[in-house]
Write a protein that holds these residues in place. Structure first.
Motif, PDB file in Angstrom:
ATOM      1  N   ALA A   1      26.936  42.702  50.919  1.00  0.00           N
ATOM      2  CA  ALA A   1      27.433  41.749  49.928  1.00  0.00           C
ATOM      3  C   ALA A   1      27.189  42.243  48.505  1.00  0.00           C
ATOM      4  N   LEU A   2      25.991  42.758  48.249  1.00  0.00           N
ATOM      5  CA  LEU A   2      25.631  43.163  46.891  1.00  0.00           C
ATOM      6  C   LEU A   2      26.338  44.458  46.483  1.00  0.00           C
ATOM      7  N   GLU A   3      26.544  45.348  47.433  1.00  0.00           N
ATOM      8  CA  GLU A   3      27.326  46.549  47.121  1.00  0.00           C
ATOM      9  C   GLU A   3      28.759  46.167  46.775  1.00  0.00           C
ATOM     10  N   GLN A   4      29.304  45.200  47.489  1.00  0.00           N
ATOM     11  CA  GLN A   4      30.682  44.786  47.224  1.00  0.00           C
ATOM     12  C   GLN A   4      30.829  44.135  45.846  1.00  0.00           C
ATOM     13  N   ARG A   5      29.774  43.514  45.361  1.00  0.00           N
ATOM     14  CA  ARG A   5      29.821  42.973  44.001  1.00  0.00           C
ATOM     15  C   ARG A   5      30.217  44.075  43.016  1.00  0.00           C
ATOM     16  N   HIS A   6      29.605  45.255  43.173  1.00  0.00           N
ATOM     17  CA  HIS A   6      29.878  46.370  42.281  1.00  0.00           C
ATOM     18  C   HIS A   6      31.243  46.997  42.565  1.00  0.00           C
ATOM     19  N   VAL A   7      31.574  47.131  43.842  1.00  0.00           N
ATOM     20  CA  VAL A   7      32.845  47.762  44.217  1.00  0.00           C
ATOM     21  C   VAL A   7      34.018  46.951  43.698  1.00  0.00           C
TER      22      VAL A   7
ATOM     23  N   LEU B   1      47.123  44.138  43.120  1.00  0.00           N
ATOM     24  CA  LEU B   1      45.800  44.531  43.609  1.00  0.00           C
ATOM     25  C   LEU B   1      44.700  43.977  42.710  1.00  0.00           C
ATOM     26  N   ALA B   2      44.893  44.067  41.408  1.00  0.00           N
ATOM     27  CA  ALA B   2      43.889  43.562  40.471  1.00  0.00           C
ATOM     28  C   ALA B   2      43.700  42.054  40.638  1.00  0.00           C
ATOM     29  N   GLU B   3      44.803  41.334  40.804  1.00  0.00           N
ATOM     30  CA  GLU B   3      44.710  39.891  41.035  1.00  0.00           C
ATOM     31  C   GLU B   3      43.943  39.602  42.329  1.00  0.00           C
ATOM     32  N   GLY B   4      44.202  40.421  43.344  1.00  0.00           N
ATOM     33  CA  GLY B   4      43.516  40.245  44.612  1.00  0.00           C
ATOM     34  C   GLY B   4      42.016  40.464  44.488  1.00  0.00           C
ATOM     35  N   GLU B   5      41.618  41.435  43.684  1.00  0.00           N
ATOM     36  CA  GLU B   5      40.184  41.683  43.492  1.00  0.00           C
ATOM     37  C   GLU B   5      39.517  40.493  42.807  1.00  0.00           C
ATOM     38  N   THR B   6      40.224  39.847  41.906  1.00  0.00           N
ATOM     39  CA  THR B   6      39.673  38.656  41.254  1.00  0.00           C
ATOM     40  C   THR B   6      39.444  37.550  42.279  1.00  0.00           C
TER      41      THR B   6
ATOM     42  N   GLN C   1      36.502  38.504  44.515  1.00  0.00           N
ATOM     43  CA  GLN C   1      35.214  38.313  43.839  1.00  0.00           C
ATOM     44  C   GLN C   1      34.797  36.846  43.885  1.00  0.00           C
ATOM     45  N   ASP C   2      35.756  35.950  43.728  1.00  0.00           N
ATOM     46  CA  ASP C   2      35.453  34.519  43.804  1.00  0.00           C
ATOM     47  C   ASP C   2      34.949  34.134  45.196  1.00  0.00           C
ATOM     48  N   ARG C   3      35.546  34.704  46.221  1.00  0.00           N
ATOM     49  CA  ARG C   3      35.160  34.374  47.594  1.00  0.00           C
ATOM     50  C   ARG C   3      33.848  35.043  48.000  1.00  0.00           C
ATOM     51  N   LEU C   4      33.506  36.111  47.339  1.00  0.00           N
ATOM     52  CA  LEU C   4      32.303  36.856  47.705  1.00  0.00           C
ATOM     53  C   LEU C   4      31.038  36.036  47.485  1.00  0.00           C
ATOM     54  N   GLY C   5      31.071  35.123  46.513  1.00  0.00           N
ATOM     55  CA  GLY C   5      29.887  34.338  46.195  1.00  0.00           C
ATOM     56  C   GLY C   5      29.354  33.554  47.380  1.00  0.00           C
ATOM     57  N   ALA C   6      30.254  32.978  48.180  1.00  0.00           N
ATOM     58  CA  ALA C   6      29.813  32.192  49.339  1.00  0.00           C
ATOM     59  C   ALA C   6      29.150  33.087  50.377  1.00  0.00           C
ATOM     60  N   TYR C   7      29.645  34.305  50.525  1.00  0.00           N
ATOM     61  CA  TYR C   7      29.029  35.241  51.470  1.00  0.00           C
ATOM     62  C   TYR C   7      27.655  35.686  50.971  1.00  0.00           C
ATOM     63  N   VAL C   8      27.553  35.972  49.689  1.00  0.00           N
ATOM     64  CA  VAL C   8      26.263  36.349  49.104  1.00  0.00           C
ATOM     65  C   VAL C   8      25.235  35.248  49.343  1.00  0.00           C
ATOM     66  N   ALA C   9      25.621  34.007  49.098  1.00  0.00           N
ATOM     67  CA  ALA C   9      24.703  32.885  49.288  1.00  0.00           C
ATOM     68  C   ALA C   9      24.308  32.719  50.749  1.00  0.00           C
TER      69      ALA C   9
ATOM     70  N   SER D   1      31.930  31.133  54.034  1.00  0.00           N
ATOM     71  CA  SER D   1      31.098  32.324  53.946  1.00  0.00           C
ATOM     72  C   SER D   1      31.831  33.573  54.433  1.00  0.00           C
ATOM     73  N   CYS D   2      32.836  33.371  55.277  1.00  0.00           N
ATOM     74  CA  CYS D   2      33.623  34.496  55.802  1.00  0.00           C
ATOM     75  C   CYS D   2      34.899  34.722  54.997  1.00  0.00           C
ATOM     76  N   GLY D   3      35.115  33.912  53.974  1.00  0.00           N
ATOM     77  CA  GLY D   3      36.373  33.954  53.238  1.00  0.00           C
ATOM     78  C   GLY D   3      36.683  35.298  52.607  1.00  0.00           C
ATOM     79  N   PHE D   4      35.648  36.001  52.138  1.00  0.00           N
ATOM     80  CA  PHE D   4      35.859  37.312  51.533  1.00  0.00           C
ATOM     81  C   PHE D   4      36.498  38.266  52.532  1.00  0.00           C
ATOM     82  N   PHE D   5      35.963  38.301  53.744  1.00  0.00           N
ATOM     83  CA  PHE D   5      36.488  39.213  54.765  1.00  0.00           C
ATOM     84  C   PHE D   5      37.829  38.724  55.314  1.00  0.00           C
TER      85      PHE D   5
END
Length: 229
Positions: free
Chosen positions: A43-49, A82-87, A90-98, A167-171
């Motif tokens: 999760a934390l590596e993906q924050r940077h990626v 692609l850039a819009e998708g990354e945004t 990133q929003d969905r990643l927060g639930a996975y991180v938590a 929590s799985c939304g990012f994937f």
């Protein structure tokens, strides 16, 4: 006979498909054997990626738009999406991180692994140096493997780790097919072909290096999982 954009995308994806055994972490996650600390590191590596890739895609969109009529608009539309998708990712990643139990202090203190960040570093190199239509091809081939990885991880997180849909939304986001993105890729590649701007040798070099960096990402996390007591 001149190949169509679809034929070129399909053949490139086939040639650049990773070895099925290249991702050594994926089987651990798939059977619920990966440690939760490893899931947190992912999760934390993906924050940077994600943050780095978004900036790279925006730069590629700007470069493409500056090229003018020959393949530029089509490539710009692809990279812009692609850039819009990354945004959104990133929003969905927060639930996975938590869900991984990572609090803000731990996230702020986390030091990313060099091998995990080789992928966004090379994407940034492509953003500066790659021919946009060729980068479309290389990225599209790599995304095919990434989407499959994400589908497997999302299923395992639900089945073995008790993660909910949020929590799985990012994937889930990356695992879902995107007909619109596929169509933009086709348009960009076709425009590149029509303009004579695609060198398959360079595409395979770009794609091979992307795939190698992707493999390093997963291997670094697998090593971390195996080093743990």
């Amino acid at each position: 006979m001149t190949r169509t954009a679809r034929e070129l995308l399909e053949s490139t994806t086939g040639k650049l498909a990773p070895d099925p055994h290249a991702n050594r972490l994926l089987p651990l996650i798939a059977r619920g054997a990966a440690r939760r600390d490893t899931l947190a590191a992912l999760a934390l590596e993906q924050r940077h990626v994600i943050a780095a890739d978004r900036r790279a895609f925006l730069h590629l969109a700007e470069r493409s738009a500056a090229e003018g009529a020959t393949a530029g608009p089509e490539c710009a539309a692809f990279f812009g999406m692609l850039a819009e998708g990354e945004t959104l990712a990133q929003d969905r990643l927060g639930a996975y991180v938590a869900a991984c139990g990572v609090d803000p202090a731990r996230e702020a203190a986390y030091e990313p692994l060099a091998d995990c960040q080789a992928y966004p570093a090379y994407v940034a190199w492509l953003a500066l140096n790659g021919s946009p239509a060729e980068v479309v091809l290389a990225l599209s081939a790599n995304f095919a493997a990434w989407g499959g990885y994400c589908a497997t991880i999302a299923e395992s997180l639900r089945d073995h780790y008790g993660f909910d849909d949020a929590s799985c939304g990012f994937f889930d986001f990356f695992a879902e097919p995107s007909p619109e993105l596929d169509q933009r890729a086709l348009s960009a590649v076709q425009a590149g072909l029509d303009a004579g701007r695609i060198d398959e040798g360079r595409v395979h070099r770009y794609g091979g290096l992307l795939q190698a960096a992707e493999t390093r990402f997963w291997h670094a996390l697998w090593e971390q999982d195996n080093r743990a007591p």
